[in-house]
Design a protein around this motif. Structure first.
Motif, short mmCIF file in Angstrom:
data_model
loop_
_atom_site.label_atom_id
_atom_site.label_comp_id
_atom_site.label_asym_id
_atom_site.label_seq_id
_atom_site.Cartn_x
_atom_site.Cartn_y
_atom_site.Cartn_z
N GLY A 54 0.80 -1.21 0.00
CA GLY A 54 0.00 0.00 0.00
C GLY A 54 0.84 1.27 0.00
N ARG A 55 0.16 2.36 -0.26
CA ARG A 55 0.77 3.69 -0.25
C ARG A 55 -0.11 4.56 0.65
NH1 ARG A 55 3.83 5.56 -4.46
NH2 ARG A 55 2.76 4.17 -5.87
N GLY A 56 0.53 5.31 1.56
CA GLY A 56 -0.25 6.06 2.53
C GLY A 56 0.15 7.51 2.69
N LEU A 57 -0.79 8.26 3.24
CA LEU A 57 -0.62 9.67 3.56
C LEU A 57 -0.90 9.86 5.04
CD1 LEU A 57 -0.42 12.75 2.84
CD2 LEU A 57 -2.88 12.64 2.33
N GLU A 91 7.17 14.48 -5.04
CA GLU A 91 7.11 14.06 -6.43
C GLU A 91 8.45 13.49 -6.87
OE1 GLU A 91 4.25 16.23 -9.43
OE2 GLU A 91 5.42 17.69 -8.26
N GLY A 92 8.41 12.33 -7.50
CA GLY A 92 9.62 11.69 -8.00
C GLY A 92 10.35 10.85 -6.97
N GLU A 93 9.89 10.88 -5.71
CA GLU A 93 10.51 10.05 -4.68
C GLU A 93 9.86 8.68 -4.70
OE1 GLU A 93 10.36 12.11 -0.94
OE2 GLU A 93 11.73 13.66 -1.62
N TRP A 94 10.55 7.69 -4.16
CA TRP A 94 10.04 6.32 -4.20
C TRP A 94 9.38 5.89 -2.91
CZ3 TRP A 94 12.32 3.32 -0.51
CH2 TRP A 94 13.52 3.78 0.01
N PHE A 95 9.35 6.77 -1.89
CA PHE A 95 8.74 6.40 -0.61
C PHE A 95 7.27 6.07 -0.80
CE2 PHE A 95 12.18 9.37 0.79
CZ PHE A 95 12.95 8.43 1.46
#
Length: 182
Positions: A54-57, A91-95
């Motif tokens: 997953g990807r989170g904020l 933007e452009g980071e892989w985290f």
């Protein structure tokens, strides 16, 4: 995992949150008194979701809390975080985890940088603020994301109801219970 070991109530909180989401309750709340490890709990929730792809904020009320939150997440889980605040962007980071200030994230220009399905989950620190229009703008944009609200104070001074934002309370640990448990 980082150097922190969860206490039994913290592990139960993590399991309860994940269980709420798995049960289809997309927006759930964690209520823990000050000093009981809210950041540690939500960091572990984030780690488990990121470990599953997953990807989170993590959405914070004030910009100055972002670096602190990113540092705590790193120490607790080993996960690095992108930062979305003022002129800073991930933007452009892989985290796979981003910490963002609501003041920056709510702006249409900022939201337009992200597809609506970019984040699988959103964690709102100080969730008693989540009824405000700024938070609602972010939640509307990422409307498919699971949401966790984290707070020590679920009651708002203006009496606006958190039930308008959250479907359930995944876990609540009362202060007398915390004191009794040491």
């Amino acid at each position: 995992m980082g150097a922190f070991e969860l206490r039994p109530y913290q592990e139960k909180a993590v399991s309860s949150i994940l269980g709420e989401w798995e049960g289809g309750r997309k927006r759930t709340l964690l209520v823990l008194p000050t000093g009981c490890g809210k950041t540690l709990v939500f960091s572990q929730v984030a780690k488990r979701r990121v470990d599953d792809g997953g990807r989170g904020l993590i959405l914070a009320h004030r910009g100055e809390l972002l670096d602190q939150a990113a540092d705590k997440v790193m120490r607790a889980t080993g996960l690095g975080c992108s930062v979305e605040k003022a002129e800073r962007t991930g933007e452009g980071e892989w985290f796979r985890l981003t910490v963002g200030s609501v003041q920056s994230m709510m702006r249409e220009k900022r939201l337009a940088r992200f597809p609506k399905d970019w984040f699988d989950f959103i964690i709102i620190d100080e969730a008693h603020h989540a009824v405000s229009e700024s938070y609602q703008a972010v939640l509307r944009h990422f409307d498919g994301a699971d949401v966790l609200g984290v707070t020590a104070t679920p009651d708002r001074a203006d009496r606006r109801n958190l039930g308008a934002v959250f479907d359930s309370v995944a876990y609540e640990y009362a202060l007398p219970e915390a004191i009794r448990d040491g």
